[in-house]
Design an enzyme around this catalytic site. Structure first.
Site, PDB file in Angstrom:
ATOM      1  N   ASP A   1     -16.220 -18.000  -7.542  1.00 60.10           N
ATOM      2  CA  ASP A   1     -16.806 -17.870  -8.880  1.00 60.10           C
ATOM      3  C   ASP A   1     -17.287 -16.424  -9.043  1.00 60.10           C
ATOM      4  O   ASP A   1     -18.218 -15.987  -8.367  1.00 60.10           O
ATOM      5  CB  ASP A   1     -17.979 -18.844  -9.020  1.00 60.10           C
ATOM      6  CG  ASP A   1     -18.589 -18.796 -10.407  1.00 60.10           C
ATOM      7  OD1 ASP A   1     -18.207 -17.932 -11.223  1.00 60.10           O
ATOM      8  OD2 ASP A   1     -19.470 -19.643 -10.678  1.00 60.10           O
TER       9      ASP A   1
ATOM     10  N   ASP B   1      -9.414 -16.816  -8.309  1.00 64.08           N
ATOM     11  CA  ASP B   1      -9.723 -17.657  -9.477  1.00 64.08           C
ATOM     12  C   ASP B   1     -10.704 -18.743  -9.043  1.00 64.08           C
ATOM     13  O   ASP B   1     -11.074 -18.817  -7.869  1.00 64.08           O
ATOM     14  CB  ASP B   1      -8.430 -18.259 -10.084  1.00 64.08           C
ATOM     15  CG  ASP B   1      -8.526 -18.399 -11.599  1.00 64.08           C
ATOM     16  OD1 ASP B   1      -9.451 -19.078 -12.080  1.00 64.08           O
ATOM     17  OD2 ASP B   1      -7.671 -17.828 -12.293  1.00 64.08           O
TER      18      ASP B   1
ATOM     19  N   ASN C   1      -8.871  -9.255 -14.529  1.00 61.88           N
ATOM     20  CA  ASN C   1      -8.227  -9.974 -15.626  1.00 61.88           C
ATOM     21  C   ASN C   1      -8.984 -11.256 -15.993  1.00 61.88           C
ATOM     22  O   ASN C   1      -8.816 -11.777 -17.093  1.00 61.88           O
ATOM     23  CB  ASN C   1      -6.786 -10.277 -15.172  1.00 61.88           C
ATOM     24  CG  ASN C   1      -6.125 -11.387 -15.938  1.00 61.88           C
ATOM     25  OD1 ASN C   1      -5.787 -11.223 -17.102  1.00 61.88           O
ATOM     26  ND2 ASN C   1      -5.935 -12.542 -15.308  1.00 61.88           N
TER      27      ASN C   1
ATOM     28  N   TYR D   1     -17.528 -11.744 -26.295  1.00 59.10           N
ATOM     29  CA  TYR D   1     -16.160 -11.353 -25.923  1.00 59.10           C
ATOM     30  C   TYR D   1     -15.912  -9.907 -26.364  1.00 59.10           C
ATOM     31  O   TYR D   1     -15.479  -9.069 -25.576  1.00 59.10           O
ATOM     32  CB  TYR D   1     -15.158 -12.318 -26.574  1.00 59.10           C
ATOM     33  CG  TYR D   1     -13.734 -12.139 -26.095  1.00 59.10           C
ATOM     34  CD1 TYR D   1     -13.360 -12.532 -24.819  1.00 59.10           C
ATOM     35  CD2 TYR D   1     -12.773 -11.571 -26.920  1.00 59.10           C
ATOM     36  CE1 TYR D   1     -12.057 -12.373 -24.371  1.00 59.10           C
ATOM     37  CE2 TYR D   1     -11.464 -11.410 -26.483  1.00 59.10           C
ATOM     38  CZ  TYR D   1     -11.114 -11.818 -25.210  1.00 59.10           C
ATOM     39  OH  TYR D   1      -9.820 -11.645 -24.766  1.00 59.10           O
TER      40      TYR D   1
ATOM     41  N   LYS E   1     -15.480  -6.828 -23.747  1.00 60.21           N
ATOM     42  CA  LYS E   1     -14.158  -6.189 -23.719  1.00 60.21           C
ATOM     43  C   LYS E   1     -14.257  -4.725 -24.150  1.00 60.21           C
ATOM     44  O   LYS E   1     -13.518  -3.864 -23.656  1.00 60.21           O
ATOM     45  CB  LYS E   1     -13.181  -6.958 -24.605  1.00 60.21           C
ATOM     46  CG  LYS E   1     -12.858  -8.352 -24.082  1.00 60.21           C
ATOM     47  CD  LYS E   1     -12.226  -8.297 -22.706  1.00 60.21           C
ATOM     48  CE  LYS E   1     -11.790  -9.640 -22.179  1.00 60.21           C
ATOM     49  NZ  LYS E   1     -11.065  -9.554 -20.915  1.00 60.21           N
TER      50      LYS E   1
HETATM   51  N1  LIG Z   1      -4.515 -14.831 -24.362  1.00 65.13           N
HETATM   52  C1  LIG Z   1      -4.676 -13.845 -25.219  1.00 65.13           C
HETATM   53  O1  LIG Z   1      -4.228 -13.916 -26.376  1.00 65.13           O
HETATM   54  C2  LIG Z   1      -5.414 -12.601 -24.807  1.00 65.13           C
HETATM   55  C3  LIG Z   1      -5.548 -11.563 -25.731  1.00 65.13           C
HETATM   56  C4  LIG Z   1      -6.244 -10.429 -25.381  1.00 65.13           C
HETATM   57  C5  LIG Z   1      -6.809 -10.336 -24.109  1.00 65.13           C
HETATM   58  N2  LIG Z   1      -6.651 -11.337 -23.221  1.00 65.13           N
HETATM   59  C6  LIG Z   1      -7.279 -11.198 -21.907  1.00 65.13           C
HETATM   60  O2  LIG Z   1      -6.324 -11.432 -20.896  1.00 65.13           O
HETATM   61  C7  LIG Z   1      -6.982 -11.959 -19.742  1.00 65.13           C
HETATM   62  C8  LIG Z   1      -6.258 -13.213 -19.282  1.00 65.13           C
HETATM   63  O3  LIG Z   1      -6.313 -14.163 -20.299  1.00 65.13           O
HETATM   64  P1  LIG Z   1      -5.396 -15.463 -20.320  1.00 65.13           P
HETATM   65  O4  LIG Z   1      -4.932 -15.614 -21.711  1.00 65.13           O
HETATM   66  O5  LIG Z   1      -4.410 -15.416 -19.204  1.00 65.13           O
HETATM   67  O6  LIG Z   1      -6.494 -16.602 -20.093  1.00 65.13           O
HETATM   68  P2  LIG Z   1      -6.676 -17.637 -18.911  1.00 65.13           P
HETATM   69  O7  LIG Z   1      -7.847 -18.468 -19.289  1.00 65.13           O
HETATM   70  O8  LIG Z   1      -5.386 -18.293 -18.577  1.00 65.13           O
HETATM   71  O9  LIG Z   1      -7.066 -16.682 -17.670  1.00 65.13           O
HETATM   72  C9  LIG Z   1      -8.383 -16.360 -17.335  1.00 65.13           C
HETATM   73  C10 LIG Z   1      -8.610 -16.806 -15.910  1.00 65.13           C
HETATM   74  O10 LIG Z   1      -9.927 -16.381 -15.520  1.00 65.13           O
HETATM   75  C11 LIG Z   1     -10.431 -17.420 -14.695  1.00 65.13           C
HETATM   76  N3  LIG Z   1     -11.898 -17.390 -14.659  1.00 65.13           N
HETATM   77  C12 LIG Z   1     -12.732 -17.665 -15.682  1.00 65.13           C
HETATM   78  N4  LIG Z   1     -14.007 -17.641 -15.247  1.00 65.13           N
HETATM   79  C13 LIG Z   1     -13.968 -17.322 -13.930  1.00 65.13           C
HETATM   80  C14 LIG Z   1     -14.956 -17.162 -12.924  1.00 65.13           C
HETATM   81  N5  LIG Z   1     -16.261 -17.335 -13.186  1.00 65.13           N
HETATM   82  N6  LIG Z   1     -14.547 -16.830 -11.683  1.00 65.13           N
HETATM   83  C15 LIG Z   1     -13.232 -16.690 -11.393  1.00 65.13           C
HETATM   84  N7  LIG Z   1     -12.246 -16.824 -12.301  1.00 65.13           N
HETATM   85  C16 LIG Z   1     -12.624 -17.154 -13.549  1.00 65.13           C
HETATM   86  C17 LIG Z   1      -9.941 -18.704 -15.339  1.00 65.13           C
HETATM   87  O11 LIG Z   1     -10.009 -19.808 -14.438  1.00 65.13           O
HETATM   88  C18 LIG Z   1      -8.540 -18.331 -15.755  1.00 65.13           C
HETATM   89  O12 LIG Z   1      -7.572 -18.682 -14.783  1.00 65.13           O
HETATM   90  C19 LIG Z   1      -8.438 -12.200 -20.148  1.00 65.13           C
HETATM   91  O13 LIG Z   1      -9.223 -11.119 -19.705  1.00 65.13           O
HETATM   92  C20 LIG Z   1      -8.370 -12.220 -21.654  1.00 65.13           C
HETATM   93  O14 LIG Z   1      -9.602 -11.841 -22.241  1.00 65.13           O
HETATM   94  C21 LIG Z   1      -5.971 -12.483 -23.546  1.00 65.13           C
END
Ligand SMILES: NC(=O)c1ccc[n+]([C@@H]2O[C@H](COP(=O)([O-])OP(=O)(O)OC[C@H]3O[C@@H](n4cnc5c(N)ncnc54)[C@H](O)[C@@H]3O)[C@@H](O)[C@H]2O)c1
Length: 266
Positions: free
Chosen positions: A69, A43, A96, A178, A182
């Site tokens: 990153d 992360d 993820n 997005y 996706k």
């Molecule tokens: N939350 C929802 O309702 C939902 C629904 C459908 C899909 N998703 C997908 O699930 C996954 C996790 O989502 P979440 O809800 O846990 O969100 P979240 O924001 O908690 O997790 C995403 C993580 O990615 C990290 N990240 C972002 N940019 C980065 C970079 N450049 N380098 C390294 N790390 C980076 C962030 O710091 C974060 O910890 C995502 O792919 C999201 O699209 C989430």
């Protein structure tokens, strides 16, 4: 025939989870360590990665935090090298990390006409490109023990278009980039599944909306359109992740598993 318990065991295996310090990253990390896999938490923030890796290690399974990153083109190589140096193998890649709809990146989760090319390009670099580059770098390791499993975390918005009526009267947005990234993750999943078979399996996980203290108006509308009549919780995703990562799904590749309360069923 092995028992379900044995099929789900991942002792000795090593998994990389990008976005591992995030909300779903926690559920995925827990699902993996609870079945015995060691987890590399990837992360942005070093303290968050270390903290999450320490917390997961308390189960008795050593884990590693790697702050990086993913938008940096050299990140995939570095992640795989760090996993190899620390654990000597890599069996599971969970991509993820993403700029989610809750991201504050300028020009991203704003009305369509205001979405910027810079934010679009960044979303491709973070949401999509690591799924390609990580697997390219990790392929020899993923093939080594014959249990390689890649899971790309997509979204319901990679499958269906957004219903913008959900967001009326809120500051929430649903960026074009997005949906595009996706959806592309699902196509890439099918490409990698056939090209990397039979040594590596590749599947996509499609989460639906997770409860995160969204505005009540949004949550009520969302729940009203969800057959199972609630938003998701992080633990809803642990079973699907453990299934796709382990031998429980050893004859499953190129598939798209929605865990969405039925959102995409109608
Ligand atoms: N939350 C929802 O309702 C939902 C629904 C459908 C899909 N998703 C997908 O699930 C996954 C996790 O989502 P979440 O809800 O846990 O969100 P979240 O924001 O908690 O997790 C995403 C993580 O990615 C990290 N990240 C972002 N940019 C980065 C970079 N450049 N380098 C390294 N790390 C980076 C962030 O710091 C974060 O910890 C995502 O792919 C999201 O699209 C989430």
């Amino acid at each position: 025939m092995r028992t379900i318990r044995d099929l789900m065991r991942m002792e000795g295996r090593v998994a990389v989870v990008t976005g591992g310090a995030g909300y779903l990253g926690l559920a995925f990390g827990e699902a993996l360590v609870e079945q015995g896999a060691r987890v590399v938490v990837v992360d942005l923030d070093a303290a968050a990665c270390a903290e999450r890796a320490d917390a997961l290690s308390k189960t008795g399974v050593a884990c590693l935090g790697v702050a990086i990153d993913l938008a940096d083109p050299s990140s995939a190589n570095e992640i795989v090298q760090r996993a190899k140096e620390r654990f000597g193998r890599l069996d599971i890649v969970v991509h993820n990390a993403a700029l989610t709809g809750a991201s504050s990146v300028s020009g991203y989760a704003v009305p369509f006409d205001e979405q910027s090319l810079e934010a679009w390009n960044l979303a491709i670099q973070v949401n999509l490109t690591p799924a390609f580059r990580l697997v390219q770098e990790a392929r020899p390791l993923l093939e080594q023990h014959g249990v390689g499993s890649v899971i790309n975390v997509s979204s319901i918005y990679g499958v269906v278009g957004p219903n913008m009526n959900l967001y009326g009267g809120t500051a929430m947005g649903n960026p074009a980039a997005y949906a595009a990234t996706k959806g592309a993750l699902i196509s890439l999943t099918r490409y990698l599944a056939t090209v990397l078979a039979p040594r590596i399996r590749v599947n996509a996980l499609v989460p639906g909306g997770i409860e995160r203290a969204q505005p009540v108006a949004f949550s009520e509308r969302y729940v009203g359109l969800t057959p199972l009549a609630r938003m998701g919780r992080e633990e809803d995703f642990k079973g699907a992740l453990a299934y796709l990562a382990s031998d429980a799904s050893s004859w499953v590749t190129g598939q798209v598993l929605a865990v969405d309360g039925g959102w995409t069923a109608w």
